[in-house]
Motif scaffolding. Structure first.
Motif, PDB file in Angstrom:
ATOM      1  N   ARG A 112       0.842  -1.194   0.000  1.00 10.19           N
ATOM      2  CA  ARG A 112       0.000   0.000   0.000  1.00 10.19           C
ATOM      3  C   ARG A 112       0.880   1.248   0.000  1.00 10.19           C
ATOM      4  NH1 ARG A 112      -5.419  -0.452   1.162  1.00 10.19           N
ATOM      5  NH2 ARG A 112      -6.147  -2.584   1.546  1.00 10.19           N
ATOM      6  N   VAL A 113       0.610   2.116  -0.957  1.00 15.47           N
ATOM      7  CA  VAL A 113       1.332   3.389  -1.053  1.00 15.47           C
ATOM      8  C   VAL A 113       0.372   4.481  -0.586  1.00 15.47           C
ATOM      9  CG1 VAL A 113       2.655   4.934  -2.526  1.00 15.47           C
ATOM     10  CG2 VAL A 113       2.621   2.470  -3.016  1.00 15.47           C
ATOM     11  N   LEU A 114       0.589   4.975   0.628  1.00 12.76           N
ATOM     12  CA  LEU A 114      -0.299   5.947   1.255  1.00 12.76           C
ATOM     13  C   LEU A 114       0.012   7.367   0.779  1.00 12.76           C
ATOM     14  CD1 LEU A 114      -0.296   4.431   4.851  1.00 12.76           C
ATOM     15  CD2 LEU A 114      -1.911   4.023   2.983  1.00 12.76           C
ATOM     16  N   PRO A 115      -0.894   8.336   1.076  1.00 10.73           N
ATOM     17  CA  PRO A 115      -0.703   9.701   0.573  1.00 10.73           C
ATOM     18  C   PRO A 115       0.625  10.332   0.976  1.00 10.73           C
ATOM     19  CG  PRO A 115      -2.941   9.423   1.379  1.00 10.73           C
ATOM     20  CD  PRO A 115      -2.211   8.174   1.743  1.00 10.73           C
ATOM     21  N   ASP A 116       1.116  10.062   2.172  1.00 11.33           N
ATOM     22  CA  ASP A 116       2.353  10.687   2.635  1.00 11.33           C
ATOM     23  C   ASP A 116       3.600   9.886   2.282  1.00 11.33           C
ATOM     24  OD1 ASP A 116       0.849  12.735   3.747  1.00 11.33           O
ATOM     25  OD2 ASP A 116       0.661  11.724   5.685  1.00 11.33           O
ATOM     26  N   ASP A 117       3.443   8.760   1.620  1.00 13.90           N
ATOM     27  CA  ASP A 117       4.595   7.932   1.261  1.00 13.90           C
ATOM     28  C   ASP A 117       5.300   8.470   0.019  1.00 13.90           C
ATOM     29  OD1 ASP A 117       4.084   6.239   3.365  1.00 13.90           O
ATOM     30  OD2 ASP A 117       2.916   4.824   2.158  1.00 13.90           O
ATOM     31  N   ASP A 143      -2.760   4.988  -3.018  1.00  8.18           N
ATOM     32  CA  ASP A 143      -3.530   6.182  -2.652  1.00  8.18           C
ATOM     33  C   ASP A 143      -2.553   7.355  -2.586  1.00  8.18           C
ATOM     34  OD1 ASP A 143      -5.394   7.988  -1.799  1.00  8.18           O
ATOM     35  OD2 ASP A 143      -5.577   7.173   0.228  1.00  8.18           O
ATOM     36  N   ASN A 144      -1.910   7.602  -3.708  1.00 12.84           N
ATOM     37  CA  ASN A 144      -0.821   8.578  -3.758  1.00 12.84           C
ATOM     38  C   ASN A 144      -0.760   9.173  -5.164  1.00 12.84           C
ATOM     39  OD1 ASN A 144       1.957   9.624  -4.125  1.00 12.84           O
ATOM     40  ND2 ASN A 144       2.263   8.846  -2.045  1.00 12.84           N
ATOM     41  N   LYS A 145      -0.809  10.489  -5.244  1.00 10.21           N
ATOM     42  CA  LYS A 145      -0.801  11.168  -6.537  1.00 10.21           C
ATOM     43  C   LYS A 145       0.603  11.350  -7.101  1.00 10.21           C
ATOM     44  CE  LYS A 145      -5.050  13.753  -5.542  1.00 10.21           C
ATOM     45  NZ  LYS A 145      -5.689  15.094  -5.469  1.00 10.21           N
ATOM     46  N   LYS A 146       1.614  10.966  -6.339  1.00  8.31           N
ATOM     47  CA  LYS A 146       2.993  11.143  -6.799  1.00  8.31           C
ATOM     48  C   LYS A 146       3.542   9.919  -7.530  1.00  8.31           C
ATOM     49  CE  LYS A 146       3.994  12.187  -2.584  1.00  8.31           C
ATOM     50  NZ  LYS A 146       4.733  12.535  -1.325  1.00  8.31           N
ATOM     51  N   LEU A 147       2.711   8.890  -7.690  1.00 10.29           N
ATOM     52  CA  LEU A 147       3.160   7.690  -8.379  1.00 10.29           C
ATOM     53  C   LEU A 147       3.392   7.984  -9.860  1.00 10.29           C
ATOM     54  CD1 LEU A 147       3.565   4.561  -7.887  1.00 10.29           C
ATOM     55  CD2 LEU A 147       1.325   4.317  -8.982  1.00 10.29           C
ATOM     56  N   ARG A 148       4.524   7.551 -10.380  1.00 12.94           N
ATOM     57  CA  ARG A 148       4.892   7.783 -11.764  1.00 12.94           C
ATOM     58  C   ARG A 148       4.848   6.455 -12.544  1.00 12.94           C
ATOM     59  NH1 ARG A 148       3.596  11.820 -10.270  1.00 12.94           N
ATOM     60  NH2 ARG A 148       4.755  13.797 -10.088  1.00 12.94           N
ATOM     61  N   PRO A 149       4.742   6.537 -13.883  1.00 10.85           N
ATOM     62  CA  PRO A 149       4.690   5.307 -14.693  1.00 10.85           C
ATOM     63  C   PRO A 149       5.866   4.369 -14.447  1.00 10.85           C
ATOM     64  CG  PRO A 149       4.051   7.190 -16.034  1.00 10.85           C
ATOM     65  CD  PRO A 149       4.527   7.742 -14.717  1.00 10.85           C
ATOM     66  N   GLN A 150       7.074   4.916 -14.248  1.00 11.06           N
ATOM     67  CA  GLN A 150       8.226   4.041 -14.008  1.00 11.06           C
ATOM     68  C   GLN A 150       8.114   3.304 -12.680  1.00 11.06           C
ATOM     69  OE1 GLN A 150       8.307   7.312 -14.437  1.00 11.06           O
ATOM     70  NE2 GLN A 150       9.710   8.361 -13.026  1.00 11.06           N
ATOM     71  N   HIS A 151       7.486   3.960 -11.673  1.00 11.18           N
ATOM     72  CA  HIS A 151       7.262   3.282 -10.391  1.00 11.18           C
ATOM     73  C   HIS A 151       6.302   2.108 -10.569  1.00 11.18           C
ATOM     74  CE1 HIS A 151       8.135   7.482  -8.513  1.00 11.18           C
ATOM     75  NE2 HIS A 151       9.255   6.793  -8.671  1.00 11.18           N
ATOM     76  N   LYS A 175      -7.110   9.217 -13.148  1.00  8.37           N
ATOM     77  CA  LYS A 175      -8.117   9.764 -14.041  1.00  8.37           C
ATOM     78  C   LYS A 175      -8.154   8.945 -15.338  1.00  8.37           C
ATOM     79  CE  LYS A 175      -7.541  14.456 -12.236  1.00  8.37           C
ATOM     80  NZ  LYS A 175      -7.224  15.866 -12.581  1.00  8.37           N
ATOM     81  N   PRO A 176      -9.290   9.015 -16.062  1.00  5.09           N
ATOM     82  CA  PRO A 176      -9.395   8.255 -17.311  1.00  5.09           C
ATOM     83  C   PRO A 176      -8.314   8.588 -18.329  1.00  5.09           C
ATOM     84  CG  PRO A 176     -11.562   8.991 -16.603  1.00  5.09           C
ATOM     85  CD  PRO A 176     -10.562   9.649 -15.699  1.00  5.09           C
ATOM     86  N   ASP A 177      -7.824   9.821 -18.332  1.00  3.10           N
ATOM     87  CA  ASP A 177      -6.792  10.228 -19.285  1.00  3.10           C
ATOM     88  C   ASP A 177      -5.382  10.133 -18.704  1.00  3.10           C
ATOM     89  OD1 ASP A 177      -7.138  12.228 -17.440  1.00  3.10           O
ATOM     90  OD2 ASP A 177      -7.117  13.887 -18.878  1.00  3.10           O
ATOM     91  N   SER A 178      -5.232   9.418 -17.601  1.00  2.00           N
ATOM     92  CA  SER A 178      -3.926   9.284 -16.959  1.00  2.00           C
ATOM     93  C   SER A 178      -3.001   8.430 -17.818  1.00  2.00           C
ATOM     94  CB  SER A 178      -4.082   8.664 -15.569  1.00  2.00           C
ATOM     95  OG  SER A 178      -2.822   8.384 -15.007  1.00  2.00           O
ATOM     96  N   ASN A 179      -1.691   8.709 -17.677  1.00  2.00           N
ATOM     97  CA  ASN A 179      -0.696   7.907 -18.400  1.00  2.00           C
ATOM     98  C   ASN A 179      -0.240   6.696 -17.591  1.00  2.00           C
ATOM     99  OD1 ASN A 179       0.654   9.299 -16.428  1.00  2.00           O
ATOM    100  ND2 ASN A 179       2.290  10.060 -17.756  1.00  2.00           N
ATOM    101  N   LEU A 180      -0.880   6.431 -16.457  1.00  2.00           N
ATOM    102  CA  LEU A 180      -0.599   5.233 -15.676  1.00  2.00           C
ATOM    103  C   LEU A 180      -1.404   4.076 -16.275  1.00  2.00           C
ATOM    104  CD1 LEU A 180      -0.718   6.685 -12.043  1.00  2.00           C
ATOM    105  CD2 LEU A 180       1.302   6.058 -13.363  1.00  2.00           C
ATOM    106  N   THR A 181      -0.720   3.155 -16.885  1.00  2.00           N
ATOM    107  CA  THR A 181      -1.393   2.063 -17.580  1.00  2.00           C
ATOM    108  C   THR A 181      -0.833   0.718 -17.138  1.00  2.00           C
ATOM    109  OG1 THR A 181       0.166   2.232 -19.425  1.00  2.00           O
ATOM    110  CG2 THR A 181      -1.892   3.464 -19.611  1.00  2.00           C
ATOM    111  N   PHE A 182      -1.681  -0.289 -17.297  1.00  2.00           N
ATOM    112  CA  PHE A 182      -1.288  -1.661 -16.989  1.00  2.00           C
ATOM    113  C   PHE A 182      -0.943  -2.365 -18.292  1.00  2.00           C
ATOM    114  CE2 PHE A 182      -2.410  -6.165 -16.569  1.00  2.00           C
ATOM    115  CZ  PHE A 182      -1.648  -6.513 -15.469  1.00  2.00           C
ATOM    116  N   HIS A 183       0.308  -2.799 -18.427  1.00  2.00           N
ATOM    117  CA  HIS A 183       0.759  -3.485 -19.633  1.00  2.00           C
ATOM    118  C   HIS A 183       0.637  -4.992 -19.410  1.00  2.00           C
ATOM    119  CE1 HIS A 183       2.173   0.183 -21.564  1.00  2.00           C
ATOM    120  NE2 HIS A 183       2.697   0.532 -20.399  1.00  2.00           N
ATOM    121  N   PHE A 184      -0.427  -5.558 -19.947  1.00  4.01           N
ATOM    122  CA  PHE A 184      -0.746  -6.953 -19.682  1.00  4.01           C
ATOM    123  C   PHE A 184       0.315  -7.952 -20.143  1.00  4.01           C
ATOM    124  CE2 PHE A 184      -2.810 -10.924 -21.055  1.00  4.01           C
ATOM    125  CZ  PHE A 184      -3.231 -11.379 -19.825  1.00  4.01           C
TER     126      PHE A 184
END
Length: 282
Positions: A112-117, A143-151, A175-184
């Motif tokens: 779990r990645v919390l808001p302050d992590d 639950d953290n907005k600082k997560l990046r695609p590389q993470h 968000k629906p237009d986020s660049n955070l994607t799951f590469h199956f």
């Protein structure tokens, strides 16, 4: 007296009620043949697995339940999770043995990645926690907005290296237009159960991607997926029998699959077509 008992008529009982013709009983043969051969010998297997025979030495019957515990646990490590759980029905000695098949106390990781992590720090602690070992389940809830695609890519790569069978990924602020994607295609080949929530499925499917024959169940909640991506996803998972879509952003999806037995669609945005001719009927 014995002759009278044998001549007594008997009802067919259950066979008569079910309409099954009762087969005549086999006649008892003599203990000896016409040449005065040796007496027929009976065999008996006792509770200890020892098979005895008249006039011969006792022969030990090897039973799998008599194997040492560590050897039985090693056998279970070579089985998928669902098959390892089913071995509990073999005997008393196998009950709950699957829970301790690994040397570590648990075969599941819940991250779990919390808001302050700091996502990079959480990832580093995970990587440095020890050598890669096989996991039954891996859950990542962010639950953290600082997560990046590389993470995200590194977290999923860790799960794939551990050959997880159950994978759950949940992003609570995506968000629906986020660049955070799951590469199956980069997932574990042993994957049996896939659950995604709040994350988009990437449309990148490299040429020559290997099928996921073990995958049986897919749950998608608040996921954005395009028709071409969904088609490629289902093509790589020929044995999926349960598909659950809830609050997904989808458009003109075609539900078809020879092994699909359960399909759930709840509050999805877009049009979903169901090809009943290509769906298995239980």
């Amino acid at each position: 007296m014995l002759g009278k008992l044998l001549e007594r008529p008997r009802g067919n009982g259950l066979c008569e009620e079910l309409g099954i013709e009762r087969q005549p009983a086999m006649a008892l043969e003599s203990d000896t043949n016409s040449d005065g051969g040796a007496r027929a010998k009976r065999r008996r297997v006792d509770e200890q697995g020892i098979q005895s025979k008249e006039g011969a030495e006792a022969v030990l019957v090897v039973r799998i339940s008599a194997l040492p515990v560590d050897l039985r646990q090693r056998i279970l490590t070579h089985l998928p999770l669902k098959d390892a759980i089913r071995t509990a029905a073999l005997a008393q000695e196998w009950r709950d043995l699957w829970k301790s098949r690994w040397a570590h106390p648990t075969s599941c990781r819940d991250i779990r990645v919390l808001p302050d992590d700091i996502p990079s720090k959480v990832l580093r602690l995970l990587v440095e926690s020890g050598p890669r070992r096989r996991l039954d389940c891996f859950s990542l809830v962010v639950d953290n907005k600082k997560l990046r695609p590389q993470h995200l890519k590194c977290f999923l790569a860790y799960a794939a290296e551990c050959r997880v069978e159950g994978l759950h990924v949940e992003l609570q602020h995506c968000k629906p237009d986020s660049n955070l994607t799951f590469h199956f295609p980069l997932s574990s080949r042993r994957l049996v159960h896939l659950s995604l929530r709040g994350i988009n499925i990437g449309s990148t499917f490299y040429k020559g991607a290997q099928p996921f024959y073990a995958l049986e169940v897919i749950y998608l909640d608040s996921v954005r997926i395009f028709p071409s991506t969904f088609k490629k996803l289902m093509a790589l998972c020929p044995h999926v029998h349960t598909l659950d879509l809830r609050r997904c952003h989808c458009s003109k999806l075609l539900m078809a699959g020879s092994n699909l037995r359960s399909i759930t669609i709840v509050e999805c945005y877009g049009m979903v077509n169901l090809d009943l001719d290509a769906v298995a009927v239980p």
